[in-house]
Design a protein around this motif. Structure first.
Motif, short mmCIF file in Angstrom:
data_model
loop_
_atom_site.label_atom_id
_atom_site.label_comp_id
_atom_site.label_asym_id
_atom_site.label_seq_id
_atom_site.Cartn_x
_atom_site.Cartn_y
_atom_site.Cartn_z
N PHE A 200 5.16 -5.07 -0.56
CA PHE A 200 6.48 -4.82 0.01
C PHE A 200 7.53 -4.45 -1.04
O PHE A 200 8.64 -4.07 -0.68
N LEU A 201 7.20 -4.57 -2.32
CA LEU A 201 8.16 -4.17 -3.35
C LEU A 201 8.07 -2.67 -3.57
O LEU A 201 6.98 -2.09 -3.61
N ASP A 202 9.22 -2.03 -3.75
CA ASP A 202 9.20 -0.63 -4.16
C ASP A 202 8.85 -0.56 -5.65
O ASP A 202 8.69 -1.59 -6.31
N VAL A 203 8.71 0.65 -6.17
CA VAL A 203 8.25 0.79 -7.55
C VAL A 203 9.23 0.19 -8.55
O VAL A 203 8.80 -0.53 -9.47
N PRO A 204 10.54 0.40 -8.42
CA PRO A 204 11.44 -0.32 -9.34
C PRO A 204 11.28 -1.83 -9.22
O PRO A 204 11.36 -2.55 -10.23
N GLY A 205 11.03 -2.32 -7.99
CA GLY A 205 10.80 -3.75 -7.81
C GLY A 205 9.54 -4.22 -8.50
O GLY A 205 9.49 -5.32 -9.07
N LYS A 206 8.49 -3.41 -8.45
CA LYS A 206 7.25 -3.77 -9.13
C LYS A 206 7.45 -3.79 -10.65
O LYS A 206 6.92 -4.67 -11.34
N ARG A 207 8.21 -2.84 -11.15
CA ARG A 207 8.47 -2.83 -12.60
C ARG A 207 9.31 -4.04 -13.00
O ARG A 207 9.11 -4.62 -14.08
N TRP A 208 10.27 -4.41 -12.13
CA TRP A 208 11.05 -5.62 -12.38
C TRP A 208 10.13 -6.84 -12.43
O TRP A 208 10.25 -7.68 -13.32
#
Length: 559
Positions: A200-208
Motif C-alpha cells: 500500500f505504500l507508494d514508491v516515495p513511501g517505500k524509499r522512506w
C-alpha cells in the motif's frame, strides 16, 4: 536492546498437516532480518508465533525487549475502527488495556449523564471515569498521546484531537500503513515484527521505509516480497520453504545465488546418500544369500542388516524444495479498437479534467502517490464507466462497487467486459466459503464446475492443498492468486488490477506477468511495484497537483 531466538519450532495446521518443522534462527540486537518464501509457506504464521498470537507446541521462542507488531492486513481495514482504536492495537498490552477501559468509561459516563446528570448511575460513572483516567496516566497514556499527535501531524497534517475519532476506512491503505509504521518506528519497543510493511505504500513511501529501517536501532523481523526493499534493508535472510527454514547470513542481493548453491548441495548429498544406501542394501542381500548356505557368514549378515537399519533410521538428507509451477491462463477476447474513452473526466476533489484513450491490447500502468485518485479511477471503469452499458457489465467484481463522484465521461468500448482486482481483497461473500465450493457453485458471472475440474484449475495456481480451506483463512498471497483465478474464469476482456503484486511471492508475480503477456485483451493496473511496471508500455501519472498526464517512462517522485 531486544532480540528474538527461535529454536526448533514447528507448527501443525488444524487439519493435521504439518506446515513447517525445526525452524531455528536469531534476530540479534539491531538486526534487520527478512522472512522470504512462497505464499502459504508459513511466514505469517511464524510471525504470529513470535508475537504470541499462536501457541508454540513444538520448540521454543525467546524474546527480550518490548514488542511492536504490525499485522498483515493493516491497509485493508474497512469497518468502523477509528484511528484511536488502531493506535491502541499497536500499543503495549498494558496501555491498550488502559485505553479500552478509558473508552468504556467515557461511553458509560456519557450514557449515564443523558439519563440524568445527578443520578446515582452518573455518580458511579464519574468515579469509574476518574479511575480509568488515573490508570491511563499510570500506563503511560499521556506520553503515548504525544506520540499519537506527532504521527497524526506527520501523516495526516492534523492534530490528534482532530483525527482520533476518524474511521480508518476513510484513509487510503498507504496512509493506514504509514500511520502504523510511524507509530512503531518512533515508539519505545525494541523489537518490531512487520508483516509486509511495504504493501500500500507508494514508491516515495517505500524509499522512506527503506531509509528508516536502515537508520533504526530496533531489531526488526519482517516479511516482504519487494525485492528492492529487501536488497536495501536485509542484513540476513530466513527462507521459509519446503516445510522448514534455512538462514542465509548475507543480504538479499546474493540470496538467490546462495539458494541455488544450497539446492545443488542438497541434491548432491541426496545422490550420495542414495548411492550409499544401495551399497549397504546390496551388501546385506549378498550376505543373506551366502548365509543361507554357510552358517559362518550369519554374523556378517546380521552386522550388515544392523548397519543398513541404522543408516535408514538416520534418514536421508532433505531434498531441495519443489519449485512452484503456477500457470495463469488469462484468455481475454477481441473487443472494439478503443477499449476505454475518457472525455474531460474529473474525479471530485482528486483530479482536474483529463482526456484519455486506451486501445485494445494496451498495457497501461497507473502511477502516482497515494490519495491521488488512482483506485477511484479503476473503480469507476469497473462499474462500467459513467454510463454503464448492460452488455458490458462488470464481471466478478464481488460486492457492489461504491459509486465514484465525478464529472465528465468515461465509457467502455464494444465488447469490453471489465474484471476488477481489488487491492484490499474485499470479498466478504467469499470469506466463509471454501475454494472448491466457490468454484463448484459458480455465480452470475461464472458457471460452476465439478470437484475434479475445480481441483485441476486450483492445481495450476498451486492452491490444490487449500481447496477445502475457507477463502478468509488463506494468506494474503493465496487470496490474491485465487482472485486472479476468478478473473481468468470470468471472461473479462479488460483487466483492472489494483496493486495485484502486493501480496504475491516472486514466483506468483512472475506467473502473473507471463499470464498478462499472453492475455488477449487490455490491462490497466495501479502499481507501485518498480519491477512489475517494466512489463507495461504506457504510463498514466496521477500527479499531486491534480493533473493526470501520460509519461514516456515510469515517474515515481511527484509532488
Amino acid at each position: 536492546m531486544g532480540y528474538v531466538d527461535v529454536a526448533g519450532v514447528g507448527h501443525v495446521l488444524p487439519d493435521g498437516r504439518e506446515l513447517f518443522a525445526d525452524v531455528s534462527f536469531r534476530v540479534g540486537e539491531g538486526a534487520k532480518v527478512a522472512l522470504v518464501g512462497p505464499n502459504g509457506a508459513g511466514k505469517t504464521t511464524l510471525l504470529k508465533m513470535v508475537a504470541g498470537d499462536l501457541p508454540v507446541a513444538t520448540g521454543a521462542i525467546a524474546r527480550a525487549g518490548g514488542l511492536g507488531v504490525m499485522r498483515q492486513f493493516i491497509g485493508m481495514i474497512g469497518d468502523d475502527t477509528t484511528l484511536g482504536d488502531l493506535a491502541l492495537t499497536l500499543a503495549a498490552p498494558a496501555l491498550a488495556a488502559a485505553g479500552a477501559r478509558l473508552a468504556g468509561a467515557e461511553a458509560a459516563l456519557h450514557a449515564a449523564e443523558l439519563r440524568g446528570k445527578y443520578s446515582t448511575a452518573a455518580g458511579r460513572s464519574q468515579l469509574a471515569y476518574a479511575d480509568a483516567l488515573a490508570a491511563w496516566g499510570e500506563a503511560g497514556g499521556y506520553e503515548a498521546e504525544v506520540l499519537f499527535d506527532t504521527v497524526s501531524t506527520i501523516v495526516l497534517e492534523l492534530p490528534w484531537e482532530a483525527t482520533r475519532d476518524r474511521p480508518v476506512r476513510t484513509l487510503s491503505g498507504g496512509q493506514q500503513k504509514r500511520f502504523a509504521l510511524e507509530l512503531l518506528l518512533r515508539g519505545g519497543d525494541e523489537v518490531l515484527l512487520l508483516d509486509e510493511p511495504d504493501n500500500f505504500l507508494d514508491v516515495p513511501g517505500k524509499r522512506w521505509l527503506e531509509q528508516r529501517l536502515r537508520e533504526s536501532a530496533k531489531s526488526v523481523l519482517y516479511v516482504s516480497h519487494d525485492r528492492e526493499l529487501l536488497a536495501q534493508t536485509a542484513d540476513r535472510v530466513v527462507a521459509v520453504e519446503g516445510g522448514s527454514a534455512w538462514v542465509h547470513p548475507g543480504g538479499f542481493a546474493d540470496w538467490h545465488a546462495a539458494r541455488v548453491a544450497r539446492h545443488d548441495r542438497l541434491e548432491e548429498q541426496r545422490r550420495r546418500w542414495d548411492e550409499e544406501h544401495q551399497k549397504l542394501r546390496d551388501l546385506m542381500l549378498m550376505y543373506k544369500q551366502k548365509a543361507a548356505y554357510n552358517d559362518g557368514l550369519a554374523s556378517r549378515y546380521q552386522a550388515a542388516k544392523t548397519r543398513l537399519r541404522k543408516f535408514e533410521e538416520a534418514g536421508p538428507p532433505p531434498l531441495p524444495p519443489k519449485e512452484q509451477d503456477i500457470r495463469m491462463r488469462l484468455a481475454g477476447g477481441r473487443t472494439g479498437k478503443r477499449a476505454v474513452i475518457c472525455e474531460q473526466l474529473a474525479l471530485d476533489d482528486l483530479t482536474f479534467p483529463f482526456d484519455l484513450e486506451i486501445w485494445y491490447g494496451d498495457r497501461v500502468a497507473v502511477l502516482g502517490a497515494n490519495g491521488t485518485g488512482k483506485s477511484h479511477f479503476l473503480r469507476l471503469l469497473a462499474r462500467g464507466g459513467t454510463d454503464p452499458d448492460p452488455a458490458n457489465g462488470p464481471v466478478d467484481a464481488g460486492a457492489a462497487l461504491a459509486p465514484v463522484a465525478h464529472e465528465g465521461v468515461a465509457r467502455l468500448g464494444a465488447r469490453v467486459r471489465p474484471g476488477h482486482f481489488s487491492q484490499t481483497h474485499d470479498r466478504p461473500e467469499l470469506a466463509d466459503r471454501t475454494l472448491v465450493e466457490i468454484l463448484w457453485r459458480g455465480d452470475e458471472h461464472r458457471a460452476g464446475m465439478d470437484r475434479h475440474a475445480a481441483m485441476a484449475v486450483l492445481s495450476r495456481y498451486e492452491l490444490a492443498r487449500q481447496g477445502d480451506q475457507r477463502f478468509g483463512s488463506l494468506s494474503g498471497g493465496q487470496q490474491a492468486r485465487f482472485l486472479v483465478l476468478l478473473l481468468e474464469l470470468s471472461g473479462a476482456t479488460l483487466l483492472l488490477l489494483d496493486e495485484p503484486t502486493d501480496n504475491l511471492d516472486l514466483a506468483s508475480a512472475e506467473a502473473l506477468e507471463a499470464g498478462l503477456a499472453a492475455f488477449a485483451g487490455t490491462v490497466v493496473a495501479v502499481t507501485h511495484d518498480r519491477w512489475f511496471t517494466r512489463s507495461f508500455d504506457r504510463f498514466l501519472l496521477f500527479r499531486g497537483d491534480n493533473e493526470v498526464v501520460e509519461t514516456p517512462e515510469p515517474v515515481w517522485d511527484v509532488g
